[in-house]
Structures are given as C-alpha cells and as structure tokens.
Design an enzyme around this catalytic site. Structure first.
Site, short mmCIF file in Angstrom:
data_model
loop_
_atom_site.label_atom_id
_atom_site.label_comp_id
_atom_site.label_asym_id
_atom_site.label_seq_id
_atom_site.Cartn_x
_atom_site.Cartn_y
_atom_site.Cartn_z
N HIS A 18 50.73 -61.40 -0.58
CA HIS A 18 51.06 -62.83 -0.58
C HIS A 18 52.34 -63.10 0.20
CE1 HIS A 18 50.44 -66.73 -3.11
NE2 HIS A 18 50.91 -67.00 -1.91
N ARG A 57 45.36 -69.77 -0.97
CA ARG A 57 45.75 -69.59 -2.37
C ARG A 57 44.73 -68.66 -3.01
NH1 ARG A 57 50.56 -70.66 -3.78
NH2 ARG A 57 50.10 -71.52 -5.83
N THR A 61 57.78 -73.85 -2.02
CA THR A 61 56.48 -73.39 -1.55
C THR A 61 55.67 -74.60 -1.11
OG1 THR A 61 55.50 -73.58 -3.76
CG2 THR A 61 56.48 -71.46 -3.16
N GLY A 79 53.22 -66.34 4.57
CA GLY A 79 54.21 -67.35 4.92
C GLY A 79 55.65 -66.89 4.86
N GLU A 121 47.16 -62.66 -9.38
CA GLU A 121 48.37 -61.94 -8.99
C GLU A 121 49.35 -61.90 -10.16
OE1 GLU A 121 50.10 -63.80 -5.58
OE2 GLU A 121 48.32 -63.62 -4.36
N THR A 149 56.11 -69.81 -6.74
CA THR A 149 54.81 -69.83 -7.41
C THR A 149 54.78 -68.97 -8.66
OG1 THR A 149 54.04 -68.03 -5.96
CG2 THR A 149 53.54 -70.30 -5.29
#
Length: 312
Positions: free
Chosen positions: A241, A198, A66, A244, A222, A45
C-alpha cells in the site's frame, strides 16, 4: 488547543508545535483515551474514526492525510458537528508513476495494446494521459461522471484494467468488489488486473480463482493480507500500500491538512511547508520488483515495512 497526529504524517507536528499542544502517536495508540482532550486529529488510513473513537472527546476537526476517507464515519462526524477533510489528488502523480512502473515491468511478458482505466478522477486522468503518451489505446469508465464506456466493454476489450475509484459500499455507484467473479469471467484470461485504489475494490478470492495476472498494492484486510494471492505465480508484482508514497505526495497531503487546521482554528502566521531536501528512496528502474521481493520475504511485517518505506 490540542491536536493528536499520526506520527507518520510528515511535517505537521513540527510546524504546529509553536501554535498548538501537539501529541504525535503511533497509529495504534490513537484511541478514545488519547484523543479525549484533543480538539483536532490528523490521521492516515490506519485510524478508524467513528463513535467509538470520538464520542467522549472534544474533537472538532478530523483531517486525513490521504485521498481516501472510507476509514472515517462521515455521517457520524456531520451529525455531531465535527468537520472532516481528506486530501484528494495529493498523491495522484505518485500513483500514476506506480502504474507506469507496472506497465514497464510487464510489457515484455504480456501483450498490452488497450488499457481500461476505471475511475477517472485525479489519479485516473493522469494514468490515462500517461498510457496514451506511451502509445496505448485507452478506454475510460466512470459512470458517476458520465464518462466512458461500460465496465462490460472494458472487461471484454482491454488487456489491462487498472482501478482508481474510492471504496464505497452504499449509494448508486458502489465500488466494493467492483472487480468480482462476474467481471473477471468476462475478461480474457491474460487480462492484467491492477488495484492501486483501495482494498476491497477487487474481490481477491474471485481474482485468485480467475487465474488472471494481477498487481496488488491495496489489499483487503490490511495488514492481514491474502497470503495465497501474494504467493500466487499470477501475482506478478505486489506492494504494501505504497503506490502513493512519494515525497511530493506526502508533502501535498501535509500541506492540505495544515491549511485546513490554520483556517479552522484561525492560526496566524502558520507558514507553508518548505521544499524538502531529503534524499529520495529507491526509484530506479525495477524498484517495484524489489518491493515485491521484500513483501514476499516478510508478509507478517506488512505494517512495519510500510512504516519504514523510504519515500520515492
């Protein structure tokens, strides 16, 4: 053939090295100049893929390791014959485990009976199953799929609202600031808001003003995160973040990218990723509280500590 790879995508560089010219770079070093001679990109990302990156290149395939792909200008890619792919579901179990850790951490301080799951895809479905297994009543909301009840009912009746949608700003079902002041005003003051989806799905300014308790993994802007929200006493847990970020999730994403490259470039004999024996990072009870303390101690280091995070 040359492939430029974000160096924090595991396994891919070494597995492709016998078959392609591999250039592994820091994400900030993936620029128009460094991808000019590339035929493919493997990114995360942190790389914005659009005309400014690709216009002077010969890139034909973009693979993001991602589940989200709002960092890719998909229209530009499609209009210019560039194939792109994401990895839906690759880290769904890891995000579900994150939400479960949240519930375990807060259950003694917040009354939780009913959980609202917004977005019932790979992640949301697992979260719903997990919550039911733990004895909670579950309320679903996913209008594009025709699943569940209205967001208004979720807001008015749930003790926890956890978001698991992509970030979209156009179309019939936009999710940008889906959790806004209007929604929060319909919630009970003690309703816990979780954003492990998100950054941008939750309006952080409205969330801060609401006073609702929250847990934030995905932030707007971010790595320049909202310091006031991070330090607020209403932010019960916070992370950089990494909801995951598990070894299984990373392996799944890398394998999906490798499969796409193998099929697109017709690479013979490219093997599957072997089961990894690397030691897991901290996943003992209370790990999210320790992550929260780490981020609060060093908010300027958001990107660096994210890079150094050892996979659960």
């Amino acid at each position: 053939m040359r492939v430029v790879i974000d160096r924090y995508v595991p396994y891919v560089a070494q597995m492709l090295a016998p078959y392609m010219d591999v250039v592994a770079l820091e994400p900030e070093a993936i620029t128009a100049e460094t991808v000019r001679e590339a035929d493919a990109l493997v990114i995360r990302t942190r790389t914005r893929v659009d005309a400014s990156l690709l216009a002077s290149s010969r890139v034909r395939l973009v693979a993001t390791a991602t589940i989200g792909y709002d960092h890719i200008d998909t229209r530009y890619c499609e209009e210019h014959g560039i194939r792109w792919m994401a990895c839906p579901g690759c880290n769904a179990q890891a995000v579900c485990d994150y939400v479960e850790e949240v519930l375990d951490e807060v259950k003694d301080t917040l009354p939780i009976h009913r959980i609202g799951v917004v977005g019932v895809g790979h992640v949301g479905s697992l979260v719903a199953e997990m919550a039911r297994r733990k004895g909670y009543e579950v309320c679903l909301n996913d209008p594009p799929k025709g699943i569940g009840v209205s967001l208004d009912e979720i807001a008015q009746t749930c003790d926890v609202i956890t978001f698991h949608t992509p970030l979209t700003k156009t179309g019939d079902w936009t999710t940008y600031h889906l959790c806004d002041a209007a929604l929060l005003n319909r919630c009970h003051p003690k309703t816990l808001i979780i954003n492990a989806a998100r950054g941008g799905v939750v309006d952080e300014t409205a969330l801060l003003a609401s006073g609702n308790p929250c847990v934030i993994d995905c932030w707007e802007n971010e790595p320049h995160i909202n310091r006031e929200l991070l330090s607020s006493t209403n932010t019960l847990l916070a992370s950089f973040h990494i909801a995951g970020y598990s070894m299984e999730g990373k392996r799944n994403a890398s394998q999906m990218c490798l499969t796409a490259l193998r099929e697109f470039f017709q690479i013979p004999h490219l093997p599957e990723i072997a089961t990894d024996q690397e030691e897991h990072g901290d996943n003992a009870a209370g790990w999210l509280q320790r992550v929260t303390e780490q981020l609060r101690a060093n908010p300027d280091g958001f990107e660096q500590i994210r890079k150094q995070y050892k996979l659960r």
